[in-house]
Design an enzyme around this catalytic site. Sequence first.
Site, PDB file in Angstrom:
ATOM      1  N   ASP A  25       0.852  -1.188   0.000  1.00 32.86           N
ATOM      2  CA  ASP A  25       0.000   0.000   0.000  1.00 32.86           C
ATOM      3  C   ASP A  25       0.885   1.234   0.000  1.00 32.86           C
ATOM      4  O   ASP A  25       1.829   1.326   0.799  1.00 32.86           O
ATOM      5  CB  ASP A  25      -0.917   0.017   1.226  1.00 32.86           C
ATOM      6  CG  ASP A  25      -2.162   0.862   1.017  1.00 32.86           C
ATOM      7  OD1 ASP A  25      -2.019   2.068   0.722  1.00 32.86           O
ATOM      8  OD2 ASP A  25      -3.269   0.322   1.143  1.00 32.86           O
ATOM      9  N   TYR A  64     -14.832   4.583 -13.458  1.00 31.90           N
ATOM     10  CA  TYR A  64     -14.707   3.468 -12.521  1.00 31.90           C
ATOM     11  C   TYR A  64     -15.437   2.234 -13.049  1.00 31.90           C
ATOM     12  O   TYR A  64     -14.912   1.114 -13.019  1.00 31.90           O
ATOM     13  CB  TYR A  64     -15.274   3.899 -11.172  1.00 31.90           C
ATOM     14  CG  TYR A  64     -15.177   2.868 -10.078  1.00 31.90           C
ATOM     15  CD1 TYR A  64     -13.963   2.602  -9.449  1.00 31.90           C
ATOM     16  CD2 TYR A  64     -16.308   2.169  -9.666  1.00 31.90           C
ATOM     17  CE1 TYR A  64     -13.883   1.651  -8.437  1.00 31.90           C
ATOM     18  CE2 TYR A  64     -16.240   1.223  -8.655  1.00 31.90           C
ATOM     19  CZ  TYR A  64     -15.023   0.968  -8.040  1.00 31.90           C
ATOM     20  OH  TYR A  64     -14.945   0.020  -7.046  1.00 31.90           O
ATOM     21  N   ASN A  85      -6.303  -5.649  -5.223  1.00 36.21           N
ATOM     22  CA  ASN A  85      -7.382  -4.967  -4.506  1.00 36.21           C
ATOM     23  C   ASN A  85      -7.300  -3.444  -4.610  1.00 36.21           C
ATOM     24  O   ASN A  85      -8.318  -2.772  -4.506  1.00 36.21           O
ATOM     25  CB  ASN A  85      -7.334  -5.388  -3.029  1.00 36.21           C
ATOM     26  CG  ASN A  85      -8.234  -4.554  -2.149  1.00 36.21           C
ATOM     27  OD1 ASN A  85      -9.450  -4.671  -2.191  1.00 36.21           O
ATOM     28  ND2 ASN A  85      -7.629  -3.681  -1.334  1.00 36.21           N
ATOM     29  N   ILE A 112       1.941   0.011  -7.746  1.00 38.09           N
ATOM     30  CA  ILE A 112       1.527  -1.099  -8.601  1.00 38.09           C
ATOM     31  C   ILE A 112       1.431  -0.712 -10.069  1.00 38.09           C
ATOM     32  O   ILE A 112       1.425  -1.591 -10.945  1.00 38.09           O
ATOM     33  CB  ILE A 112       0.176  -1.676  -8.146  1.00 38.09           C
ATOM     34  CG1 ILE A 112      -0.924  -0.613  -8.210  1.00 38.09           C
ATOM     35  CG2 ILE A 112       0.287  -2.277  -6.754  1.00 38.09           C
ATOM     36  CD1 ILE A 112      -2.327  -1.155  -7.996  1.00 38.09           C
ATOM     37  N   LYS A 136     -13.673  -1.322 -14.030  1.00 37.31           N
ATOM     38  CA  LYS A 136     -14.059  -2.548 -13.332  1.00 37.31           C
ATOM     39  C   LYS A 136     -14.655  -3.582 -14.291  1.00 37.31           C
ATOM     40  O   LYS A 136     -14.489  -4.793 -14.103  1.00 37.31           O
ATOM     41  CB  LYS A 136     -15.043  -2.225 -12.214  1.00 37.31           C
ATOM     42  CG  LYS A 136     -14.410  -1.492 -11.031  1.00 37.31           C
ATOM     43  CD  LYS A 136     -13.263  -2.286 -10.429  1.00 37.31           C
ATOM     44  CE  LYS A 136     -12.791  -1.719  -9.106  1.00 37.31           C
ATOM     45  NZ  LYS A 136     -11.652  -2.477  -8.550  1.00 37.31           N
TER      46      LYS A 136
END
Length: 301
Positions: free
Chosen positions: A37, A170, A99, A73, A174
Amino acid sequence: MGICEGRTVIITGAARGLGRAYALAFAAEGANVVVNDIGASLGGEGRDTSAADGVVAEIVAAGGQAVANYEDITDWDAAKRIVDAAVAAFGDLHVVVNNAGIVRDRMFVSATLDEWDATMHVHLRGHFCVARHAVDYWRGKQKAGINPDARIINTTSGAGLQGSIAQAAYSTAKGGIAALTLVQAAELGRYGITANALAPAARTRMTEQAFAEKMATETAAFDAMDPANVAPTVVWLGSGASAHVTGCVFELEGGKIMLEDGWREGPYVDPGARWEPSDVGGAVDTLLAARVAPRKVWGSA
């Protein structure tokens, strides 16, 4: 002995919300956990390494094994360093839980290119980079005659499966992740790698902002929106017991585990000849009358 004893898992966005719940649950089942994170805001700004450190401290205090990782990431080289860090710390890697994500809510008519690009960058590129380097590692094991028994667990959303008002970027990202999961499952099984996706509903920084009323279940007899409710299914999918499950998308909420049915061929008409443009409307009306009613876009009437 837990169901993930000795397995090593990378969890991105693991310092808060769902990621934190996953990290704690995996550790409780014996997994070695890489808590990745960068400690960014909900919109992706800023850095705070203390957030990941805090989750690691919780795991270690409970007798588990974990290390913190603060790599980005979305950076190709940094994503490889996440995989390398897992192997260096624990000698192997078995599971990647993608995640981490951001949200830049905006009605489509007001959406900006920067918001669109940032959302795609974190969700789609982030899912790609970490998993791609993990797959390289697992393919190497398979070529050496060792079954990696590996898992990719991606994060889609109800927004990606049915759309959501004010979340065009978003929802698009997704939805892309759900499709990516299907391709990964089809291509990677030969290497001993499964790929599945989750569409979790739980109380997080993201959902409290968008769905405050739905998320307010803390005082109920069963707190259905507690992120810890989602974690058991994620842990099972990361375990050795789930090797036969791949290419699936699960919606998870409270105690509910729902398997998505996906896009399927619906009703059709075919005269066996080319249509006249003026005749197409009648055919489409027939199809609309015969179809199963679609799920409504989140936030629509």
